[in-house]
Scaffold this active site. Structure first.
Site, PDB file in Angstrom:
ATOM      1  N   CYS A  13     -20.482 -65.125  96.994  1.00  0.00           N
ATOM      2  CA  CYS A  13     -19.076 -64.990  97.357  1.00  0.00           C
ATOM      3  C   CYS A  13     -18.836 -65.950  98.521  1.00  0.00           C
ATOM      4  CB  CYS A  13     -18.771 -63.552  97.753  1.00  0.00           C
ATOM      5  SG  CYS A  13     -17.232 -62.969  97.062  1.00  0.00           S
ATOM      6  N   CYS A  85     -16.318 -63.898  93.201  1.00  0.00           N
ATOM      7  CA  CYS A  85     -15.024 -64.395  93.690  1.00  0.00           C
ATOM      8  C   CYS A  85     -13.948 -64.215  92.626  1.00  0.00           C
ATOM      9  CB  CYS A  85     -15.125 -65.879  94.025  1.00  0.00           C
ATOM     10  SG  CYS A  85     -16.480 -66.256  95.148  1.00  0.00           S
ATOM     11  N   CYS A  90     -15.541 -69.890  94.339  1.00  0.00           N
ATOM     12  CA  CYS A  90     -16.883 -69.426  94.664  1.00  0.00           C
ATOM     13  C   CYS A  90     -17.779 -70.590  95.075  1.00  0.00           C
ATOM     14  CB  CYS A  90     -17.501 -68.717  93.456  1.00  0.00           C
ATOM     15  SG  CYS A  90     -17.642 -66.941  93.691  1.00  0.00           S
TER      16      CYS A  90
END
Length: 145
Positions: A13, A85, A90
């Site tokens: 993330c 994400c 991401c």
């Protein structure tokens, strides 16, 4: 469907503060020593206190976890990459491991004016969805409950 083979997972993330940290904690609790679990981000910050609280409700302590840069992860030691994400881009991971996209909205929602209880609710929703997906992943790998 044939079993999915992996010995290590990397959760990615951006900030490595909420979704990926909860995924790391939940996966460690679910897989134990059978799978090496890591998380990282492209712009690491700190572990969000609401993520810590949401997992503590399940008896999982992630208070000692730290946000890490994706650049610190050795690509040869990762068998599976899972991105979390949704509304942001991401991090890129240069390893050759297969990737799964578990796009989940950021539970922190800092732009919204929410009470602590409302914010915690979003973390619980994300936590529970990650746990559900980990159960599916365990089934694909053939790991019993």
């Amino acid at each position: 469907m044939e079993p999915l083979e992996f010995r290590s997972i990397l959760f990615l993330c951006v900030a490595n503060s909420a979704r990926s940290q909860m995924a790391e904690g939940l996966a460690r609790a679910r897989f134990g020593e059978t799978v090496r679990v890591q998380s990282a981000g492209s712009r690491p910050t700190r572990v969000n206190p609401f993520a810590i609280q949401a997992l503590a409700e399940l008896g999982i302590d992630i208070s000692a976890q730290r946000s890490k840069s994706v650049e610190t992860i050795e690509p040869r030691e990762v068998d599976l990459v899972i991105t979390l994400c949704a509304e942001e881009v991401c991090p890129v991971f240069l390893g050759s491991a297969p990737r799964l996209d578990w796009a989940l909205p950021d539970p922190d929602r800092p732009s919204e004016r929410l009470s602590d209880e409302q914010r915690l609710h979003h973390f619980r929703v994300a936590r529970d969805e990650i746990a559900r997906r980990l159960e599916e992943l365990a089934a694909l790998r053939g790991i019993p409950r």
